[in-house]
Design an enzyme around this catalytic site. Structure first.
Site, PDB file in Angstrom:
ATOM      1  N   LYS A  13      -6.110 -39.979 -34.183  1.00 47.42           N
ATOM      2  CA  LYS A  13      -6.916 -39.739 -33.006  1.00 47.42           C
ATOM      3  C   LYS A  13      -6.493 -38.245 -32.344  1.00 47.42           C
ATOM      4  CE  LYS A  13      -4.878 -43.196 -30.675  1.00 47.42           C
ATOM      5  NZ  LYS A  13      -4.132 -43.733 -31.643  1.00 47.42           N
ATOM      6  N   ARG A  88      -6.438 -48.488 -23.411  1.00 47.72           N
ATOM      7  CA  ARG A  88      -5.879 -49.246 -24.601  1.00 47.72           C
ATOM      8  C   ARG A  88      -5.769 -50.996 -24.237  1.00 47.72           C
ATOM      9  NH1 ARG A  88      -2.121 -45.008 -26.743  1.00 47.72           N
ATOM     10  NH2 ARG A  88      -1.045 -45.795 -28.598  1.00 47.72           N
ATOM     11  N   ARG A 123       4.951 -38.567 -40.737  1.00 46.97           N
ATOM     12  CA  ARG A 123       4.685 -37.676 -39.292  1.00 46.97           C
ATOM     13  C   ARG A 123       5.903 -37.011 -38.984  1.00 46.97           C
ATOM     14  NH1 ARG A 123       0.776 -40.063 -34.500  1.00 46.97           N
ATOM     15  NH2 ARG A 123       2.532 -41.482 -33.793  1.00 46.97           N
ATOM     16  N   ARG A 155       9.319 -38.429 -34.304  1.00 48.79           N
ATOM     17  CA  ARG A 155       9.232 -39.281 -33.218  1.00 48.79           C
ATOM     18  C   ARG A 155      10.059 -40.415 -32.963  1.00 48.79           C
ATOM     19  NH1 ARG A 155       3.025 -39.889 -31.081  1.00 48.79           N
ATOM     20  NH2 ARG A 155       3.861 -42.115 -30.454  1.00 48.79           N
ATOM     21  N   ARG A 166       4.110 -51.728 -32.797  1.00 47.75           N
ATOM     22  CA  ARG A 166       2.975 -51.040 -32.370  1.00 47.75           C
ATOM     23  C   ARG A 166       1.464 -51.339 -33.103  1.00 47.75           C
ATOM     24  NH1 ARG A 166       4.433 -44.904 -33.179  1.00 47.75           N
ATOM     25  NH2 ARG A 166       2.729 -44.435 -31.864  1.00 47.75           N
TER      26      ARG A 166
HETATM   27  P1  AMP Z   1       0.424 -42.444 -28.520  1.00 46.97           P
HETATM   28  O1  AMP Z   1       1.081 -40.916 -28.610  1.00 46.97           O
HETATM   29  O2  AMP Z   1      -0.774 -42.581 -28.224  1.00 46.97           O
HETATM   30  O3  AMP Z   1       0.859 -43.229 -29.833  1.00 46.97           O
HETATM   31  O4  AMP Z   1       1.344 -43.386 -27.359  1.00 46.97           O
HETATM   32  C1  AMP Z   1       2.717 -43.564 -27.561  1.00 46.97           C
HETATM   33  C2  AMP Z   1       3.326 -44.750 -26.553  1.00 46.97           C
HETATM   34  O5  AMP Z   1       2.845 -44.604 -25.313  1.00 46.97           O
HETATM   35  C3  AMP Z   1       2.551 -46.105 -26.902  1.00 46.97           C
HETATM   36  O6  AMP Z   1       2.979 -46.900 -28.051  1.00 46.97           O
HETATM   37  C4  AMP Z   1       2.761 -46.835 -25.686  1.00 46.97           C
HETATM   38  O7  AMP Z   1       3.908 -47.281 -25.402  1.00 46.97           O
HETATM   39  C5  AMP Z   1       2.501 -45.611 -24.629  1.00 46.97           C
HETATM   40  N1  AMP Z   1       1.240 -45.421 -24.222  1.00 46.97           N
HETATM   41  C6  AMP Z   1       0.426 -44.486 -24.437  1.00 46.97           C
HETATM   42  N2  AMP Z   1      -0.723 -44.551 -24.120  1.00 46.97           N
HETATM   43  C7  AMP Z   1      -1.072 -45.670 -23.362  1.00 46.97           C
HETATM   44  C8  AMP Z   1      -1.839 -46.452 -22.630  1.00 46.97           C
HETATM   45  N3  AMP Z   1      -3.061 -46.221 -22.664  1.00 46.97           N
HETATM   46  N4  AMP Z   1      -1.596 -47.798 -22.135  1.00 46.97           N
HETATM   47  C9  AMP Z   1      -0.125 -48.234 -22.254  1.00 46.97           C
HETATM   48  N5  AMP Z   1       0.674 -47.424 -22.816  1.00 46.97           N
HETATM   49  C10 AMP Z   1       0.360 -46.288 -23.612  1.00 46.97           C
END
Ligand code: AMP
Length: 212
Positions: A13, A88, A123, A155, A166
């Protein structure tokens, strides 16, 4: 030009959003990136978010909605934006609607769990926000960011057990959004390809079809 990019963790994404914003000239809003920045700064939001992120759970809706609301209503977003990683949950999508934000299209990048698990092990990220892959999107110089030259790292939440959690979180809490946006006639599905540029070509084709 108000777009949402949906998809499981590691579907690409963020990488695809980065490419589309270059063409559209609108900001990319990644809640994951905003939360990681808050954690690094040690702000109140960052302190609240850390435990959830590190265990592969979602940060509570009210925390995330608050961050997004401020930004979406700012002048930066007047011409549009790409939301990457938000909403989300159904509650977040409803909060977005109640902010009066009118979304033009929702792009779902679809990749099987099996492929996600394989991809996530490669990654690598930089603290400046750039993201790479050892096999599919390597930096020009191994282990170094092309943009700022800093060392690339894995990460914390890309560890195998956290990735499995996740994915489970994605299926349970985020996947229902596909139906939510399909019912509103906004959903476009794109099959994520092995090569980043092949997915970009499909994303651009899908956006052209809706006139974006
Ligand atoms: P990402 O970088 O988008 O994969 O996000 C990493 C982590 O941040 C996720 O696994 C969640 O713990 C948290 N996170 C990111 N966006 C959201 C969201 N819209 N709602 C809740 N948690 C989020």
């Amino acid at each position: 030009m108000k777009l949402i990019f949906l998809g499981p963790p590691g579907a690409g994404k963020g990488t695809q959003a980065e490419r589309v914003i270059e063409r559209l000239g609108v900001p990319q809003i990644s809640t994951g990136e905003l939360l990681r920045r808050a954690m690094k700064e040690g702000s109140e939001t960052g302190v609240k978010a850390r435990g959830y992120i590190e265990s592969g759970a979602l940060v509570p809706d009210e925390v995330v909605n608050g961050i997004v609301r401020d930004y979406l209503l700012s002048d930066d977003c007047r011409r549009g934006f790409i939301l990457d990683g938000f909403p989300r949950t159904i509650a977040q999508a409803e909060a977005l609607e109640s902010m009066g934000v009118h979304i033009d299209a929702v792009l779902s990048i679809e990749v099987s769990d099996e492929k996600i698990i394989r991809r996530m092990s490669g990654r690598r990220v930089c603290e400046c926000g750039m993201s790479y892959h050892t096999e599919y999107l390597p930096p020009k110089e191994e282990g170094k960011c092309d943009k700022c030259g800093k060392p690339l790292v894995i990460r914390n939440d890309d560890a195998a057990e956290t990735v499995a959690k996740r994915l489970e979180t994605y299926h349970r809490q985020t996947e229902p959004l596909l139906d939510f946006y399909d019912r509103r006639g906004l959903l476009i599905r794109v099959e994520g390809q092995e090569k980043v540029e092949d997915t970009t070509a499909l994303v651009e084709k899908a956006l052209a079809a809706v006139g974006k």
